[in-house]
Design a protein around this motif. Structure first.
Motif, short mmCIF file in Angstrom:
data_model
loop_
_atom_site.label_atom_id
_atom_site.label_comp_id
_atom_site.label_asym_id
_atom_site.label_seq_id
_atom_site.Cartn_x
_atom_site.Cartn_y
_atom_site.Cartn_z
N GLU A 1 -2.22 -5.06 -6.73
CA GLU A 1 -2.15 -4.98 -8.19
C GLU A 1 -2.37 -6.35 -8.83
O GLU A 1 -2.83 -6.44 -9.97
CB GLU A 1 -0.79 -4.42 -8.60
CG GLU A 1 -0.62 -2.94 -8.24
CD GLU A 1 0.80 -2.45 -8.47
OE1 GLU A 1 1.67 -3.29 -8.80
OE2 GLU A 1 1.05 -1.24 -8.32
N LYS A 2 -2.07 -7.41 -8.08
CA LYS A 2 -2.21 -8.76 -8.62
C LYS A 2 -3.56 -9.39 -8.32
O LYS A 2 -4.06 -10.17 -9.13
CB LYS A 2 -1.08 -9.65 -8.07
CG LYS A 2 0.30 -9.23 -8.53
CD LYS A 2 1.41 -10.11 -7.95
CE LYS A 2 2.79 -9.65 -8.46
NZ LYS A 2 3.90 -10.49 -7.93
N ILE A 3 -4.17 -9.05 -7.18
CA ILE A 3 -5.38 -9.77 -6.77
C ILE A 3 -6.66 -8.96 -6.91
O ILE A 3 -7.76 -9.53 -6.90
CB ILE A 3 -5.27 -10.29 -5.32
CG1 ILE A 3 -5.25 -9.12 -4.32
CG2 ILE A 3 -4.04 -11.18 -5.16
CD1 ILE A 3 -5.28 -9.57 -2.87
N GLU A 4 -6.56 -7.64 -7.02
CA GLU A 4 -7.75 -6.79 -7.04
C GLU A 4 -8.12 -6.39 -8.47
O GLU A 4 -7.25 -6.18 -9.32
CB GLU A 4 -7.51 -5.52 -6.23
CG GLU A 4 -7.16 -5.75 -4.76
CD GLU A 4 -8.39 -6.04 -3.91
OE1 GLU A 4 -9.51 -6.12 -4.46
OE2 GLU A 4 -8.22 -6.19 -2.68
N ALA A 5 -9.42 -6.21 -8.71
CA ALA A 5 -9.87 -5.65 -9.98
C ALA A 5 -9.48 -4.18 -10.08
O ALA A 5 -9.07 -3.70 -11.13
CB ALA A 5 -11.38 -5.80 -10.11
N ASN A 6 -9.57 -3.47 -8.97
CA ASN A 6 -9.17 -2.06 -8.90
C ASN A 6 -8.31 -1.87 -7.67
O ASN A 6 -8.82 -1.71 -6.55
CB ASN A 6 -10.40 -1.16 -8.83
CG ASN A 6 -10.03 0.32 -8.81
OD1 ASN A 6 -8.85 0.67 -8.81
ND2 ASN A 6 -11.04 1.18 -8.77
N PRO A 7 -6.98 -1.90 -7.83
CA PRO A 7 -6.08 -1.79 -6.67
C PRO A 7 -6.28 -0.52 -5.85
O PRO A 7 -5.97 -0.51 -4.65
CB PRO A 7 -4.69 -1.82 -7.31
CG PRO A 7 -4.88 -2.47 -8.63
CD PRO A 7 -6.25 -2.07 -9.10
N SER A 8 -6.82 0.52 -6.46
CA SER A 8 -7.04 1.78 -5.74
C SER A 8 -8.28 1.72 -4.86
O SER A 8 -8.45 2.57 -3.98
CB SER A 8 -7.16 2.95 -6.73
OG SER A 8 -5.97 3.08 -7.48
N PRO B 1 -9.56 -1.40 -3.09
CA PRO B 1 -9.52 -2.85 -2.79
C PRO B 1 -10.75 -3.32 -2.03
O PRO B 1 -11.27 -2.60 -1.17
CB PRO B 1 -8.25 -2.99 -1.95
CG PRO B 1 -8.06 -1.65 -1.33
CD PRO B 1 -8.53 -0.66 -2.35
N VAL B 2 -11.19 -4.53 -2.36
CA VAL B 2 -12.29 -5.14 -1.63
C VAL B 2 -11.87 -6.45 -0.97
O VAL B 2 -12.55 -6.94 -0.06
CB VAL B 2 -13.50 -5.40 -2.55
CG1 VAL B 2 -14.06 -4.10 -3.07
CG2 VAL B 2 -13.13 -6.33 -3.70
N ALA B 3 -10.75 -7.03 -1.40
CA ALA B 3 -10.26 -8.29 -0.82
C ALA B 3 -9.22 -8.01 0.26
O ALA B 3 -9.36 -8.47 1.40
CB ALA B 3 -9.67 -9.18 -1.89
N LEU B 4 -8.19 -7.25 -0.07
CA LEU B 4 -7.13 -6.93 0.88
C LEU B 4 -7.33 -5.48 1.31
O LEU B 4 -6.89 -4.56 0.65
CB LEU B 4 -5.75 -7.13 0.23
CG LEU B 4 -4.58 -7.47 1.15
CD1 LEU B 4 -3.31 -7.71 0.34
CD2 LEU B 4 -4.34 -6.42 2.21
N VAL B 5 -8.02 -5.32 2.44
CA VAL B 5 -8.43 -3.98 2.86
C VAL B 5 -7.59 -3.50 4.04
O VAL B 5 -7.10 -4.30 4.85
CB VAL B 5 -9.93 -3.94 3.23
CG1 VAL B 5 -10.78 -4.30 2.04
CG2 VAL B 5 -10.23 -4.86 4.40
N THR B 6 -7.43 -2.18 4.13
CA THR B 6 -6.74 -1.55 5.25
C THR B 6 -7.75 -1.24 6.34
O THR B 6 -8.83 -0.71 6.07
CB THR B 6 -6.07 -0.24 4.80
OG1 THR B 6 -5.11 -0.53 3.79
CG2 THR B 6 -5.36 0.43 5.98
N VAL B 7 -7.42 -1.60 7.58
CA VAL B 7 -8.22 -1.21 8.73
C VAL B 7 -7.44 -0.11 9.43
O VAL B 7 -6.43 -0.37 10.09
CB VAL B 7 -8.47 -2.40 9.68
CG1 VAL B 7 -9.36 -1.96 10.85
CG2 VAL B 7 -9.12 -3.56 8.92
N LYS B 8 -7.89 1.12 9.24
CA LYS B 8 -7.12 2.29 9.64
C LYS B 8 -6.71 2.24 11.11
O LYS B 8 -7.52 2.00 11.99
CB LYS B 8 -7.94 3.56 9.37
CG LYS B 8 -7.13 4.84 9.52
CD LYS B 8 -7.94 6.05 9.10
CE LYS B 8 -7.11 7.32 9.24
NZ LYS B 8 -7.90 8.53 8.81
#
Length: 247
Positions: free
Chosen positions: A221-228, A230-237
């Motif tokens: 919510e603080k670092i992404e343009a769209n938290p839903s 994310p392009v910076a902090l991504v989940t690797v399933k």
């Protein structure tokens, strides 16, 4: 090794290196080469069991190693098994490793690299080459830290714990958010497992997965343009998280 000190950047000299080789004279010689080249903290071990004990002690005092230099052909526990056992420790799941060995066939190289080794140096070796290969691995894995991290939609200032967003707004990181983001930034572009993050930030890999997920959500919510999305902090399933810098 005369003149070697100047070859190593200052931010690499304090990286903790564990060298494991059952040939004690060779291990001492390599330790001397590393110290003469500017590395301050090479630690020596001569068997896999001794190395694992040092790894666990380093974990206990929260001073993990930054690089493993492992011989392959050792009695009892060879270097391949040793690296596999080290990788079971969450804090060393992605710590760089280099094999230093006379066992240099194509199949051996593939086996070592398949375990996640970052390089493979054959004996006999030139001391200068070994130092350069070790420095190259450390340089790739531990870029010189900067207080500023540029992400796709924001800039993080680790000195002030502030996030300056592209839309002009500013957010402040909590202490735990700062800690989590710092761990991810030190492994920029690399997957950090959930266990490793929990271990680094809470001292244990058990019981904090939900807390980690909540902190990750607030960080987005603080670092992404769209938290839903994310392009910076991504989940690797199935593995963990990865932090990507601005392209």
């Amino acid at each position: 090794m005369a003149g070697g000190f100047g070859m190593i950047e200052a931010h690499l000299r304090d990286k903790r290196i564990l060298l494991v080789d059952d040939e004690q004279d060779l291990a001492r010689m390599v330790g001397t080469i590393l110290r003469g080249s500017g590395f301050a903290q090479p630690t020596l071990a001569h068997a896999g069991s001794e190395a694992l004990a040092l790894v666990d002690e380093a974990r206990r005092v929260k001073e993990p190693f930054h690089l493993f230099v492992l011989d392959v052909m050792m009695p009892g526990m060879d270097g391949f098994e040793l690296l596999s056992r080290i990788r079971e420790r969450p804090e060393h799941a992605s710590t760089p490793a280099l094999f230093l060995t006379a066992k240099d066939g194509p199949t051996d190289r593939v086996s070592g690299l398949a375990l996640g080794a970052d390089d493979y140096v054959a004996k006999p070796f030139l001391p200068q080459e070994l130092v350069l290969r070790i420095a190259a691995v450390l340089r790739r894995c531990y870029a010189q830290e900067s207080p500023l991290l540029e992400l796709d939609a924001s800039v993080v200032d680790f000195d002030t714990a502030e996030v300056r967003r592209a839309d002009g707004q500013t957010a402040v990181l909590t202490a735990k958010e700062h800690e989590i983001l710092s761990v991810l930034a030190r492994n920029l572009g690399r997957i950090v497992t959930i266990d490793s993050l929990c271990e680094a930030c809470w001292g244990t890999s058990f019981g904090y997965e939900n807390s980690l997920m909540a902190h990750i959500r607030r960080l987005r919510e603080k670092i992404e343009a769209n938290p839903s999305a994310p392009v910076a902090l991504v989940t690797v399933k199935g593995l963990g998280y990865k932090l990507n810098a601005r392209r």
